[in-house]
Design an enzyme around this catalytic site. Structure first.
Site, PDB file in Angstrom:
ATOM      1  N   PRO A  79      57.949  71.732 136.616  1.00  0.00           N
ATOM      2  CA  PRO A  79      58.895  72.000 137.691  1.00  0.00           C
ATOM      3  C   PRO A  79      59.465  70.738 138.344  1.00  0.00           C
ATOM      4  CG  PRO A  79      57.006  73.442 137.895  1.00  0.00           C
ATOM      5  CD  PRO A  79      56.700  72.491 136.771  1.00  0.00           C
ATOM      6  N   ASN A  80      60.759  70.787 138.572  1.00  0.00           N
ATOM      7  CA  ASN A  80      61.534  69.775 139.303  1.00  0.00           C
ATOM      8  C   ASN A  80      61.793  68.488 138.517  1.00  0.00           C
ATOM      9  OD1 ASN A  80      61.814  71.324 141.768  1.00  0.00           O
ATOM     10  ND2 ASN A  80      59.616  71.016 142.028  1.00  0.00           N
ATOM     11  N   ARG A  97      66.146  63.151 142.353  1.00  0.00           N
ATOM     12  CA  ARG A  97      65.070  63.664 143.193  1.00  0.00           C
ATOM     13  C   ARG A  97      64.228  62.508 143.742  1.00  0.00           C
ATOM     14  NH1 ARG A  97      59.490  65.791 140.569  1.00  0.00           N
ATOM     15  NH2 ARG A  97      58.653  66.705 142.458  1.00  0.00           N
ATOM     16  N   TYR A 133      60.223  58.743 142.358  1.00  0.00           N
ATOM     17  CA  TYR A 133      60.274  59.103 140.927  1.00  0.00           C
ATOM     18  C   TYR A 133      61.226  58.236 140.101  1.00  0.00           C
ATOM     19  CZ  TYR A 133      57.630  63.132 142.528  1.00  0.00           C
ATOM     20  OH  TYR A 133      56.665  63.931 143.080  1.00  0.00           O
ATOM     21  N   ASN A 149      54.059  66.031 131.499  1.00  0.00           N
ATOM     22  CA  ASN A 149      54.069  65.832 132.941  1.00  0.00           C
ATOM     23  C   ASN A 149      54.213  67.232 133.536  1.00  0.00           C
ATOM     24  OD1 ASN A 149      54.485  65.384 135.622  1.00  0.00           O
ATOM     25  ND2 ASN A 149      55.920  63.679 135.324  1.00  0.00           N
ATOM     26  N   ALA A 196      54.160  69.692 139.728  1.00  0.00           N
ATOM     27  CA  ALA A 196      53.230  70.254 140.711  1.00  0.00           C
ATOM     28  C   ALA A 196      52.187  71.187 140.080  1.00  0.00           C
ATOM     29  CB  ALA A 196      54.008  70.995 141.791  1.00  0.00           C
ATOM     30  N   GLU A 210      48.373  63.332 129.560  1.00  0.00           N
ATOM     31  CA  GLU A 210      48.974  63.738 130.840  1.00  0.00           C
ATOM     32  C   GLU A 210      49.638  62.514 131.477  1.00  0.00           C
ATOM     33  OE1 GLU A 210      46.004  65.242 133.515  1.00  0.00           O
ATOM     34  OE2 GLU A 210      47.353  65.131 135.253  1.00  0.00           O
ATOM     35  N   HIS A 225      52.118  61.010 134.733  1.00  0.00           N
ATOM     36  CA  HIS A 225      52.794  61.156 136.034  1.00  0.00           C
ATOM     37  C   HIS A 225      53.582  59.894 136.317  1.00  0.00           C
ATOM     38  CE1 HIS A 225      50.617  64.806 136.848  1.00  0.00           C
ATOM     39  NE2 HIS A 225      49.533  64.187 136.410  1.00  0.00           N
ATOM     40  N   ARG A 259      48.887  59.073 146.734  1.00  0.00           N
ATOM     41  CA  ARG A 259      49.723  59.990 147.523  1.00  0.00           C
ATOM     42  C   ARG A 259      48.844  60.996 148.279  1.00  0.00           C
ATOM     43  NH1 ARG A 259      54.412  62.149 143.861  1.00  0.00           N
ATOM     44  NH2 ARG A 259      55.190  62.746 145.941  1.00  0.00           N
TER      45      ARG A 259
HETATM   46  C1  DHK Z   1      55.575  64.976 139.534  1.00  0.00           C
HETATM   47  C2  DHK Z   1      55.612  65.991 140.430  1.00  0.00           C
HETATM   48  O1  DHK Z   1      56.615  66.867 140.419  1.00  0.00           O
HETATM   49  C3  DHK Z   1      54.583  66.151 141.470  1.00  0.00           C
HETATM   50  O2  DHK Z   1      54.398  67.484 141.850  1.00  0.00           O
HETATM   51  C4  DHK Z   1      53.259  65.527 141.049  1.00  0.00           C
HETATM   52  C5  DHK Z   1      54.411  64.081 139.384  1.00  0.00           C
HETATM   53  C6  DHK Z   1      53.482  64.105 140.571  1.00  0.00           C
HETATM   54  C7  DHK Z   1      54.813  62.687 138.929  1.00  0.00           C
HETATM   55  O3  DHK Z   1      54.449  61.698 139.541  1.00  0.00           O
HETATM   56  O4  DHK Z   1      55.489  62.582 137.899  1.00  0.00           O
HETATM   57  O5  DHK Z   1      52.367  65.568 142.136  1.00  0.00           O
END
Ligand code: DHK
Length: 152
Positions: free
Chosen positions: A14-15, A22, A27, A79, A82, A103, A105, A112
């Site tokens: 997601p996202n 974003r 990020y 990745n 959330a 995995e 991130h 965080r």
């Molecule tokens: C990406 C997200 O969308 C968050 O919900 C994670 C992760 C961290 C990232 O750092 O890529 O907590």
């Protein structure tokens, strides 16, 4: 039997479709298309077949992991966004198909909020890479390629 193409699946949760727009301070400026193009180049150089899938929906990601039972995928990079911190279903899907995965991130989740410190996937992953931005995906692909080379 030796396969000519190893299949690697790159999953984003997601996202992550909003990368680049974003919270760029957290990020970064690269878009998901940028990240995927970088990985496609790296995979081609390594002689690996690679697929990409992003979804904002937990069930769609579970379905895609389950599909690896039949589609020749041999390792994944994920990745989970959330879902990292919430999804027993995604964890169980990887265990169900016995798919090795790394995995990733972009941000350092350990620096965080405390709710980001726990991952439902980390203890069943080959390894985890956090806090290195898009480079983390590239390092994950290097690790997956090495694993597939020894498994070949
Ligand atoms: C990406 C997200 O969308 C968050 O919900 C994670 C992760 C961290 C990232 O750092 O890529 O907590």
């Amino acid at each position: 039997m030796r396969r000519s193409m190893s299949q690697v699946l790159v999953l984003n949760g997601p996202n992550l479709n909003l990368l680049g727009r974003r919270e760029p301070g957290t990020y970064g400026a690269a878009t998901l298309a940028d990240v995927e193009a970088m990985l496609a180049d790296q995979a081609a150089t390594a002689g690996l077949g690679i697929d990409f899938f992003q979804s904002n929906h937990e069930g769609a990601l579970v379905d895609r992991v389950q599909a690896t039972f039949e589609d020749g995928t041999r390792a994944a990079i994920i990745n989970p966004g959330a879902l990292t911190h919430t999804s027993v279903a995604l964890r169980d899907a990887f265990l169900a198909v016995s798919l090795p995965f790394v995995e990733v991130h972009l941000s350092n989740i350990h620096a965080r909020e405390s709710f980001r410190h726990h991952s439902y996937l980390s203890d069943v992953a080959m390894g985890t890479i956090v806090g290195l931005g898009p480079l983390g995906y590239s390092l994950a692909l290097t690790a997956v390629a090495a694993r597939l080379a020894t498994d070949a």
